[in-house]
Design a protein around this motif. Structure first.
Motif, mmCIF file in Angstrom:
data_model
loop_
_atom_site.group_PDB
_atom_site.id
_atom_site.type_symbol
_atom_site.label_atom_id
_atom_site.label_comp_id
_atom_site.label_asym_id
_atom_site.label_seq_id
_atom_site.Cartn_x
_atom_site.Cartn_y
_atom_site.Cartn_z
ATOM 1 N N PHE A 112 0.851 -1.190 0.000
ATOM 2 C CA PHE A 112 0.000 0.000 0.000
ATOM 3 C C PHE A 112 0.883 1.236 0.000
ATOM 4 C CE2 PHE A 112 0.423 -1.553 4.384
ATOM 5 C CZ PHE A 112 0.959 -0.451 5.042
ATOM 6 N N ASP A 113 0.291 2.371 -0.345
ATOM 7 C CA ASP A 113 0.976 3.665 -0.265
ATOM 8 C C ASP A 113 0.804 4.167 1.158
ATOM 9 O OD1 ASP A 113 1.898 6.253 -0.400
ATOM 10 O OD2 ASP A 113 0.653 6.859 -2.093
ATOM 11 N N GLY A 114 1.884 4.152 1.932
ATOM 12 C CA GLY A 114 1.799 4.516 3.342
ATOM 13 C C GLY A 114 1.381 5.938 3.598
ATOM 14 N N ARG A 115 1.421 6.792 2.583
ATOM 15 C CA ARG A 115 0.998 8.181 2.768
ATOM 16 C C ARG A 115 -0.516 8.307 2.842
ATOM 17 N NH1 ARG A 115 3.800 10.669 -2.405
ATOM 18 N NH2 ARG A 115 2.721 8.814 -3.199
ATOM 19 N N VAL A 116 -1.258 7.329 2.297
ATOM 20 C CA VAL A 116 -2.720 7.412 2.295
ATOM 21 C C VAL A 116 -3.359 6.413 3.260
ATOM 22 C CG1 VAL A 116 -2.822 8.311 -0.056
ATOM 23 C CG2 VAL A 116 -2.919 5.845 0.305
ATOM 24 N N VAL A 117 -2.533 5.745 4.046
ATOM 25 C CA VAL A 117 -3.031 4.810 5.055
ATOM 26 C C VAL A 117 -2.747 5.397 6.429
ATOM 27 C CG1 VAL A 117 -2.655 2.546 6.116
ATOM 28 C CG2 VAL A 117 -2.843 2.746 3.633
ATOM 29 N N ALA A 118 -3.763 5.439 7.285
ATOM 30 C CA ALA A 118 -3.586 5.998 8.624
ATOM 31 C C ALA A 118 -2.634 5.126 9.430
ATOM 32 C CB ALA A 118 -4.926 6.107 9.340
ATOM 33 N N THR A 135 5.008 -9.988 4.829
ATOM 34 C CA THR A 135 5.757 -8.731 4.898
ATOM 35 C C THR A 135 4.916 -7.578 4.367
ATOM 36 O OG1 THR A 135 6.725 -9.143 2.720
ATOM 37 C CG2 THR A 135 7.990 -9.885 4.656
ATOM 38 N N ILE A 136 5.447 -6.347 4.556
ATOM 39 C CA ILE A 136 4.764 -5.132 4.101
ATOM 40 C C ILE A 136 5.687 -4.324 3.198
ATOM 41 C CG2 ILE A 136 4.131 -2.806 4.896
ATOM 42 C CD1 ILE A 136 2.582 -4.016 7.139
ATOM 43 N N LYS A 137 5.118 -3.761 2.138
ATOM 44 C CA LYS A 137 5.783 -2.727 1.346
ATOM 45 C C LYS A 137 4.857 -1.515 1.353
ATOM 46 C CE LYS A 137 8.627 -5.414 -1.875
ATOM 47 N NZ LYS A 137 8.907 -5.729 -3.309
ATOM 48 N N TYR A 138 5.288 -0.442 2.041
ATOM 49 C CA TYR A 138 4.402 0.709 2.185
ATOM 50 C C TYR A 138 4.847 1.924 1.371
ATOM 51 C CZ TYR A 138 7.721 3.026 5.360
ATOM 52 O OH TYR A 138 8.817 3.647 5.906
#
Length: 595
Positions: A112-118, A135-138
């Motif tokens: 996900f794009d970490g800038r648009v996820v709270a 794992t995560i890729k933000y």
């Protein structure tokens, strides 16, 4: 490209990046409820245009979660897209986190794009991936790579909201925040929510349709304030004001790099629900975190005396405009062509005549007959229909005046309608008035009172799939935390009622394929009697528009309901009639008569 083609392109990028599930929320970098065109990634990838929803795309599935306001709309818009509708809070429907937990397996990657996820949501994803050994890729904005004609970020100018409207200086608000920081032991306070920032700095703008907000980040320190914004938006007045009160201006995106530079040993106050996951992830390990709700949330929800005075003026203006509008619609529906869209335009013309009108405060809902059954229907040229006698017309709109923001819904009965519609109309009026006339003890929250607005419906096996009311901002967000009216628990919406809060009261009945009825007033929370049982509180209605008596069936009401309606209509006539001509006054007298 079709939605199916876009999703397939996204899946190709997911495979290249080693991502097995990709989350696309409805958000910007600031966790805004409504977003500018640049940020409508979920709409782009699914075709669903509602204001709330989250898509999860895996390599072989596509699902969209949204709430009860949008079930009908989403079902229609997702038809044939290959995206499955997940009706939130319905029996058997998993939450997004439950779905991810059951879908991700060892070795998978969630992107996900970490800038648009709270931040809070990102932390939840962290827990899921850790427990599933995934794992995560933000730091991946895959939508941007396939959205060829993506709109640019807004460049529209900001403007100052003077103290004659705001009621308190920016310097005073900053000092209040610093006092709160001291109580928390914090030396830094990072704010990403733009309504909080605009409230603190008495700044407004035009970066989101209908909402006078400015894309920005703010960091409050004990010796200054850092504002991250496109400086070209600031006029000389704002720049001078900021320089005077110690607000330093930095490029918009520098907040991410600067966050990494916070010295070890400092303590930062952050709000998990209102800070994006990317900023949170950039906070150095040596910086202590205090995770609490932004203090600005409660500060701005409790309106000061000047804001209340101004918002009363705004409500009078909008009520006068609505009364003239109601008369115009009911008298001309068959003699001239009035459509959903032209009716909405007429209402804004009448608001403009009242003076100091800035813009609508949210996208208007102007819905005739079965369209009104869709809670958040928005008329477009391809759906616009003519109003006719024989059904109801629902208008849920708001105005942004310099004196404040309004949010008002009325449903008008056009000609002869069925007994069922009249019964539903009467029940909705009863629900609205019963809540508005509540007396309650200090400490009550929305969940304590919501039954007052639903009891008459529940007794007949009816309900509405949304909350009953929400806070209203002062030229900010139309939906303002931290208090709401709803029966179902929802984290973050359970703060007790405080004096000076302004909330909506908007029960309804929605019968798919037939009609929808909603009646919405704004209520001011007031202090009442204090005695040995505690401090009592009550609501004061500050919206003054008739409930269409052509839809009222007195036999359905009890004596208290009739009393409440007559008292409210007496208030409407007293408040609005001084601003009407003789013909309009006589018309209003008819529609506020005692029953």
């Amino acid at each position: 490209m079709t939605v199916k083609e876009r999703i397939e392109q996204l899946r190709e990028l997911m495979r290249k990046n080693g991502i097995d599930a990709y989350v696309v929320p409805t958000s910007d970098f600031h966790q805004s409820e409504y977003v500018g065109e640049h940020f409508k990634a979920r709409k782009f990838i699914t075709g669903f245009t509602g204001s709330a929803g989250t898509a999860v795309i895996t390599l072989d599935e596509a699902r969209l979660w949204t709430d009860g306001r949008y079930f009908t709309q989403a079902a229609k818009q997702l038809e044939g897209s290959g995206v499955e509708l997940m009706r939130m809070a319905e029996p058997g429907v998993p939450t997004i986190n439950e779905y991810l937990k059951s879908t991700l397996v060892e070795g998978n990657c969630l992107g996900f794009d970490g800038r648009v996820v709270a931040m809070g949501e990102g932390q939840g994803y962290e827990e899921i991936t850790k427990s599933n050994k995934a794992t995560i890729k933000y730091e991946v904005d895959l939508i941007d790579e396939i959205w060829e004609d993506r709109p640019e970020l807004s460049k529209k100018p900001a403007f100052k909201l003077g103290e004659e409207y705001a009621g308190e200086s920016a310097a005073s608000k900053i000092e209040r925040i610093r006092e709160y920081m001291k109580e928390c032991g914090a030396t830094y306070h990072t704010v990403a929510t733009i309504d909080d920032i605009c409230w603190v700095l008495n700044m407004r703008g035009d970066d989101i349709d209908f909402f006078p907000l400015v894309l920005s980040y703010m960091v409050v320190k004990m010796d200054g304030v850092d504002l991250y914004i496109d400086e070209t938006k600031l006029n000389d007045e704002l720049k001078a004001e900021f320089a005077e009160i110690g607000v330093a201006v930095h490029p918009y995106n520098d907040v991410y790099a600067d966050t990494k530079k916070i010295p070890a040993g400092e303590t930062i106050l952050i709000d998990p629900a209102r800070l994006n996951y990317a900023i949170y992830s950039n906070i150095p390990e040596g910086v202590a975190k205090v995770e609490e709700r932004n203090p600005e949330v409660l500060f701005k929800a409790m309106k000061n005396p000047k804001e209340i005075e101004n918002m009363r003026i705004a409500q009078i203006k909008d009520s006068v405009a609505h009364v003239k509008f109601m008369k115009w619609v009911k008298e001309n529906v068959e003699t001239m062509e009035i459509t959903e869209m032209s009716a909405s335009e007429k209402l804004d013309e009448l608001r403009e005549e009242m003076g100091n009108f800035i813009r609508p405060s949210f996208e208007p809902i102007s819905a005739y007959a079965d369209h009104a059954a869709m809670m958040h229907y928005c008329s477009k040229p391809e759906t616009d229909v003519r109003l006719r006698e024989g059904s109801v017309y629902l208008t849920d709109t708001g105005a942004g005046f310099w004196e404040g923001t309004t949010d008002i819904t009325r449903t008008f009965v056009l000609g002869e309608v069925s007994d069922t519609i009249k019964e539903h109309f009467t029940l909705v009026a009863m629900c609205n008035l019963r809540l508005a006339n509540a007396t309650f003890l200090q400490g009550c929250v929305g969940m304590n009172l919501d039954i007052l607005a639903r009891k008459a419906l529940w007794e007949r096996g009816l309900d509405y799939k949304c909350g009953t009311g929400h806070g209203v901002g002062y030229l900010l967000n139309i939906h303002e935390a931290p208090t709401s009216l709803r029966w179902r628990y929802r984290a973050g919406d359970t703060h007790k009622f405080e004096e000076g809060m302004i909330l909506t009261d908007e029960p309804g009945v929605y019968i798919e394929g037939s009609h929808g009825i909603r009646l919405e007033n704004e209520l001011l929370v007031c202090m009442g009697e204090q005695n040995e049982y505690g401090q009592f509180m009550y609501f004061e209605p500050i919206t003054y528009i008739p409930f269409d008596l052509d839809g009222i069936v007195p036999e359905v009401m009890n004596s208290d309901d009739i009393k409440y309606l007559n008292e409210y209509h007496k208030l409407v006539f007293e408040k609005v009639s001084p601003y009407l001509d003789e013909e309009e006054t006589e018309w209003l007298r008819k529609y506020t008569r005692e029953i």
